[in-house]
Design an enzyme around this catalytic site. Structure first.
Site, PDB file in Angstrom:
ATOM      1  N   THR A 139       0.703  -1.129  -0.065  1.00  0.00           N
ATOM      2  CA  THR A 139      -0.062   0.049   0.012  1.00  0.00           C
ATOM      3  C   THR A 139       0.908   1.050  -0.041  1.00  0.00           C
ATOM      4  OG1 THR A 139      -1.465   1.571   1.519  1.00  0.00           O
ATOM      5  CG2 THR A 139      -0.169  -0.355   2.449  1.00  0.00           C
ATOM      6  N   GLU A 198       0.149   3.582   1.754  1.00  0.00           N
ATOM      7  CA  GLU A 198       0.335   4.086   3.136  1.00  0.00           C
ATOM      8  C   GLU A 198       1.849   3.888   3.839  1.00  0.00           C
ATOM      9  OE1 GLU A 198      -2.078   5.589   4.942  1.00  0.00           O
ATOM     10  OE2 GLU A 198      -1.142   5.534   6.928  1.00  0.00           O
ATOM     11  N   TYR A 238      -0.754   0.620  10.694  1.00  0.00           N
ATOM     12  CA  TYR A 238      -1.111  -0.132   9.482  1.00  0.00           C
ATOM     13  C   TYR A 238      -0.092  -0.227   8.477  1.00  0.00           C
ATOM     14  CZ  TYR A 238      -3.517  -0.849   4.871  1.00  0.00           C
ATOM     15  OH  TYR A 238      -3.849  -1.226   3.651  1.00  0.00           O
ATOM     16  N   LYS A 292       2.250  -3.418   7.125  1.00  0.00           N
ATOM     17  CA  LYS A 292       2.415  -3.560   5.848  1.00  0.00           C
ATOM     18  C   LYS A 292       3.701  -3.537   5.090  1.00  0.00           C
ATOM     19  CE  LYS A 292      -1.974  -4.297   4.126  1.00  0.00           C
ATOM     20  NZ  LYS A 292      -2.629  -5.575   3.328  1.00  0.00           N
TER      21      LYS A 292
HETATM   22  P1  NAP Z   1     -11.435  -4.708   2.625  1.00  0.00           P
HETATM   23  O1  NAP Z   1     -12.649  -4.399   1.870  1.00  0.00           O
HETATM   24  O2  NAP Z   1     -11.395  -4.174   4.225  1.00  0.00           O
HETATM   25  O3  NAP Z   1     -11.568  -6.291   2.797  1.00  0.00           O
HETATM   26  C1  NAP Z   1     -10.616  -7.004   3.709  1.00  0.00           C
HETATM   27  C2  NAP Z   1     -10.608  -8.564   3.657  1.00  0.00           C
HETATM   28  O4  NAP Z   1      -9.898  -9.220   4.406  1.00  0.00           O
HETATM   29  C3  NAP Z   1     -12.208  -9.014   4.173  1.00  0.00           C
HETATM   30  O5  NAP Z   1     -12.532 -10.063   3.176  1.00  0.00           O
HETATM   31  C4  NAP Z   1     -12.004  -9.306   5.556  1.00  0.00           C
HETATM   32  O6  NAP Z   1     -12.985 -10.348   5.744  1.00  0.00           O
HETATM   33  C5  NAP Z   1     -10.575 -10.153   5.349  1.00  0.00           C
HETATM   34  N1  NAP Z   1      -9.824 -10.457   6.523  1.00  0.00           N
HETATM   35  C6  NAP Z   1      -9.568  -9.500   7.936  1.00  0.00           C
HETATM   36  N2  NAP Z   1      -8.979 -10.080   8.518  1.00  0.00           N
HETATM   37  C7  NAP Z   1      -8.762 -11.432   8.263  1.00  0.00           C
HETATM   38  C8  NAP Z   1      -8.414 -12.583   8.972  1.00  0.00           C
HETATM   39  N3  NAP Z   1      -7.736 -12.480  10.069  1.00  0.00           N
HETATM   40  N4  NAP Z   1      -8.471 -13.846   8.106  1.00  0.00           N
HETATM   41  C9  NAP Z   1      -8.944 -13.942   7.235  1.00  0.00           C
HETATM   42  N5  NAP Z   1      -9.607 -12.687   6.431  1.00  0.00           N
HETATM   43  C10 NAP Z   1      -9.651 -11.684   6.919  1.00  0.00           C
HETATM   44  O7  NAP Z   1      -9.971  -4.430   2.021  1.00  0.00           O
HETATM   45  P2  NAP Z   1      -9.859  -3.919   0.434  1.00  0.00           P
HETATM   46  O8  NAP Z   1     -10.029  -2.561   0.405  1.00  0.00           O
HETATM   47  O9  NAP Z   1     -10.591  -5.179  -0.493  1.00  0.00           O
HETATM   48  O10 NAP Z   1      -8.357  -4.198   0.255  1.00  0.00           O
HETATM   49  C11 NAP Z   1      -7.725  -5.440  -0.096  1.00  0.00           C
HETATM   50  C12 NAP Z   1      -6.265  -5.309   0.376  1.00  0.00           C
HETATM   51  O11 NAP Z   1      -5.617  -4.481  -0.227  1.00  0.00           O
HETATM   52  C13 NAP Z   1      -6.086  -5.199   1.871  1.00  0.00           C
HETATM   53  O12 NAP Z   1      -4.940  -5.975   2.222  1.00  0.00           O
HETATM   54  C14 NAP Z   1      -5.603  -3.614   1.923  1.00  0.00           C
HETATM   55  O13 NAP Z   1      -5.062  -3.390   3.114  1.00  0.00           O
HETATM   56  C15 NAP Z   1      -4.784  -3.612   0.749  1.00  0.00           C
HETATM   57  N6  NAP Z   1      -4.815  -2.260  -0.011  1.00  0.00           N
HETATM   58  C16 NAP Z   1      -6.186  -1.643  -0.205  1.00  0.00           C
HETATM   59  C17 NAP Z   1      -6.236  -0.291  -0.593  1.00  0.00           C
HETATM   60  C18 NAP Z   1      -7.486   0.272  -0.967  1.00  0.00           C
HETATM   61  O14 NAP Z   1      -7.497   1.536  -1.322  1.00  0.00           O
HETATM   62  N7  NAP Z   1      -8.502  -0.289  -1.087  1.00  0.00           N
HETATM   63  C19 NAP Z   1      -5.179   0.264  -1.151  1.00  0.00           C
HETATM   64  C20 NAP Z   1      -3.739  -0.419  -0.780  1.00  0.00           C
HETATM   65  C21 NAP Z   1      -3.713  -1.696  -0.244  1.00  0.00           C
HETATM   66  P3  NAP Z   1     -14.292  -9.741   6.613  1.00  0.00           P
HETATM   67  O15 NAP Z   1     -15.335  -9.707   5.367  1.00  0.00           O
HETATM   68  O16 NAP Z   1     -14.757 -10.999   7.261  1.00  0.00           O
HETATM   69  O17 NAP Z   1     -14.208  -8.462   7.389  1.00  0.00           O
HETATM   70  O1  G4F Z   2     -10.608   6.561   3.071  1.00  0.00           O
HETATM   71  P1  G4F Z   2      -9.543   6.560   4.189  1.00  0.00           P
HETATM   72  O2  G4F Z   2      -9.892   5.904   5.415  1.00  0.00           O
HETATM   73  O3  G4F Z   2      -8.378   5.892   3.444  1.00  0.00           O
HETATM   74  P2  G4F Z   2      -6.785   5.886   3.955  1.00  0.00           P
HETATM   75  O4  G4F Z   2      -6.411   6.095   5.340  1.00  0.00           O
HETATM   76  O5  G4F Z   2      -6.048   6.724   2.706  1.00  0.00           O
HETATM   77  O6  G4F Z   2      -6.462   4.288   3.907  1.00  0.00           O
HETATM   78  C1  G4F Z   2      -6.875   3.599   2.277  1.00  0.00           C
HETATM   79  O7  G4F Z   2      -5.933   3.668   1.635  1.00  0.00           O
HETATM   80  C2  G4F Z   2      -4.640   3.139   1.777  1.00  0.00           C
HETATM   81  C3  G4F Z   2      -3.676   3.408   0.574  1.00  0.00           C
HETATM   82  O8  G4F Z   2      -3.301   4.341   0.661  1.00  0.00           O
HETATM   83  C4  G4F Z   2      -5.210   1.425   2.076  1.00  0.00           C
HETATM   84  F1  G4F Z   2      -3.724   1.058   2.134  1.00  0.00           F
HETATM   85  C5  G4F Z   2      -5.941   1.408   3.150  1.00  0.00           C
HETATM   86  O9  G4F Z   2      -6.086   0.004   3.233  1.00  0.00           O
HETATM   87  C6  G4F Z   2      -7.215   2.115   2.904  1.00  0.00           C
HETATM   88  O10 G4F Z   2      -7.760   1.446   1.763  1.00  0.00           O
HETATM   89  O11 G4F Z   2      -8.953   8.078   4.571  1.00  0.00           O
HETATM   90  C7  G4F Z   2      -8.618   8.797   3.543  1.00  0.00           C
HETATM   91  C8  G4F Z   2      -8.380  10.360   3.958  1.00  0.00           C
HETATM   92  C9  G4F Z   2      -7.653  10.339   5.281  1.00  0.00           C
HETATM   93  O12 G4F Z   2      -6.608  11.306   5.221  1.00  0.00           O
HETATM   94  C10 G4F Z   2      -8.327  10.457   6.508  1.00  0.00           C
HETATM   95  O13 G4F Z   2      -7.913  11.115   7.638  1.00  0.00           O
HETATM   96  O14 G4F Z   2      -9.588  10.817   4.417  1.00  0.00           O
HETATM   97  C11 G4F Z   2      -9.448  11.218   5.906  1.00  0.00           C
HETATM   98  N1  G4F Z   2     -10.828  11.465   6.408  1.00  0.00           N
HETATM   99  C12 G4F Z   2     -11.543  12.381   6.672  1.00  0.00           C
HETATM  100  N2  G4F Z   2     -12.628  12.234   7.448  1.00  0.00           N
HETATM  101  C13 G4F Z   2     -11.453  10.352   6.682  1.00  0.00           C
HETATM  102  C14 G4F Z   2     -12.636  10.984   7.484  1.00  0.00           C
HETATM  103  N3  G4F Z   2     -11.160   8.847   6.775  1.00  0.00           N
HETATM  104  C15 G4F Z   2     -12.431   8.129   7.140  1.00  0.00           C
HETATM  105  N4  G4F Z   2     -12.127   6.905   7.086  1.00  0.00           N
HETATM  106  N5  G4F Z   2     -13.490   8.554   7.803  1.00  0.00           N
HETATM  107  C16 G4F Z   2     -13.713   9.982   8.236  1.00  0.00           C
HETATM  108  O15 G4F Z   2     -14.670  10.383   8.602  1.00  0.00           O
END
Ligand code: NAP
Ligand code: G4F
Length: 325
Positions: free
Chosen positions: A125, A127, A154, A158
């Protein structure tokens, strides 16, 4: 028929990737953690696919990991499971580390011991960069060479697993890749991430005429936001290469949370200032202010391109939430 194991199949990326692989005629083994209630909302429309198998699994349990790897000996393993919420990681640092770091070591050890031909994808990520960036010709961005200085539990967890993948690659010749993905969203995005929180609120406001306010935290951070549908394709492409490597996946554009908010409200000719309340509860102890990825390596080696624009992403999320409200 090739077999792919997908952890996190009930999550945003796992659901899209599994559909994508089934369309490519893979046998998909979706790994789902046990839950006392049904959490199949993102996958229920393809649960009956003949090439899909669901196995119960928890990333933190090494014996299950060993059993499943031995049973399926998959060609590809996509690890998308995580405690994926940055804010939550400040409250649950140990759980976050167990799942996002130790869980990954469990998989790598299983692959090394029982299925060394398996190609492994790790969901890394942006992050991990924390507040750091590269400055060139007045432009601030992150690429594969930017030093990583994470700002959250986090990000640290990662980063540990990112290094572990590199170590298993160089020490044991495991085909392991990290996709360093910048934020990607979709109608299937978790409801406590900022984009989905905004689009879901708006749909509820318009359809149900609620008078509730929208409580948010920091509006001034910048994110490089893409669409999950584009990003899962990059994961697949990484495992089709001759050699394993790590890749930035991003759009190359950055927007503030405030900009996302403004555009989403403008869709309905509304001014967000009349609806949003800043609640310090949503501020993080340490914030990542600015993310802008340079995906040049992925473009040139994988032939990957981001197709869905920032505006199209917002519209897709709004329309989907309106239909569901
Ligand atoms: P998500 O919607 O939160 O999905 C996470 C998945 O992990 C869910 O299916 C959850 O199961 C499962 N999980 C959590 N803890 C577990 C455990 N102990 N054992 C088995 N399964 C478990 O995340 P996403 O947005 O699809 O992201 C996918 C991956 O990419 C994650 O690793 C995230 O950190 C990474 N990532 C995401 C972003 C982004 O912007 N979306 C960016 C960079 C990296 P439940 O349904 O039971 O909760
Ligand atoms: O939507 P966010 O929670 O995403 P964040 O923290 O960037 O993390 C996501 O992206 C990462 C990749 O860079 C992934 F690795 C991670 O798993 C996840 O998918 O927050 C985005 C921004 C932050 O700056 C946060 O402080 O939005 C700001 N924010 C403002 N108000 C908020 C809120 N975030 C959340 N979740 N909720 C709020 O009410």
């Amino acid at each position: 028929m090739r077999t792919a194991l997908v952890t996190g199949i009930t999550g945003q990326d796992g659901s899209y990737l599994s559909e994508f692989l089934l369309d490519k005629d893979y046998k998909v083994v979706g790994l789902q953690r046990r839950s006392s209630s049904n959490n199949f909302s993102r996958i229920k429309h393809f649960l009956n696919h003949p090439n899909l198998i669901i196995e119960e699994y928890d990333l933190t349990d090494p014996s299950t990991t060993n059993r499943i790897i031995q049973k399926y000996q998959p060609e590809e393993f996509y690890n998308l499971a995580a405690q994926s919420h940055v804010g939550t990681s400040f409250d649950q640092p140990t759980t976050t580390f167990e799942i996002n770091s130790v869980g990954v070591i469990n998989i790598l050890e299983s692959i090394r011991n029982f299925s060394s031909h398996t190609k492994f994808y790790q969901a890394s990520t942006s992050e991990m960069f924390g507040r750091n960036y590269t400055l060139k010709d007045g432009k601030k961005y992150q690429d594969e060479n930017t030093t990583m200085l994470p700002q959250s539990p986090y990000g640290v967890a990662k980063l540990a697993s990112y290094h572990m993948v590199q170590i298993y690659r160089s020490s044991y010749n495991i085909f392991g890749c990290s996709g360093i993905l910048f934020n990607h969203e979709s109608p299937r995005r978790g409801e406590n991430f900022v984009t989905r929180k905004i689009t879901k609120y708006l749909a509820n406001l318009i359809k149900n005429k609620t008078s509730e306010k929208l409580y948010l935290g920091n509006l001034d951070s910048y994110r490089d936001w893409g669409h999950a549908k584009d990003y899962i394709e990059a994961m697949y492409l990484m495992l089709q290469q001759k050699n394993p490597s790590d890749y930035i996946i991003a759009t190359g554009e950055t927007h503030s949370v405030r900009e996302f908010l403004t555009k989403a409200f403008e869709y309905f000719n509304l001014d967000y200032n009349n609806y949003v309340v800043i609640d310090p509860k949503f501020y993080r102890p340490s914030e990542v202010d600015y993310l802008l990825g340079d995906p040049s390596k992925a473009k040139s080696i994988l032939g990957w391109n981001n197709k869905i624009s920032f505006n199209e992403l917002i519209n897709d999320m709004i329309i989907s939430d309106l239909n569901n409200a």
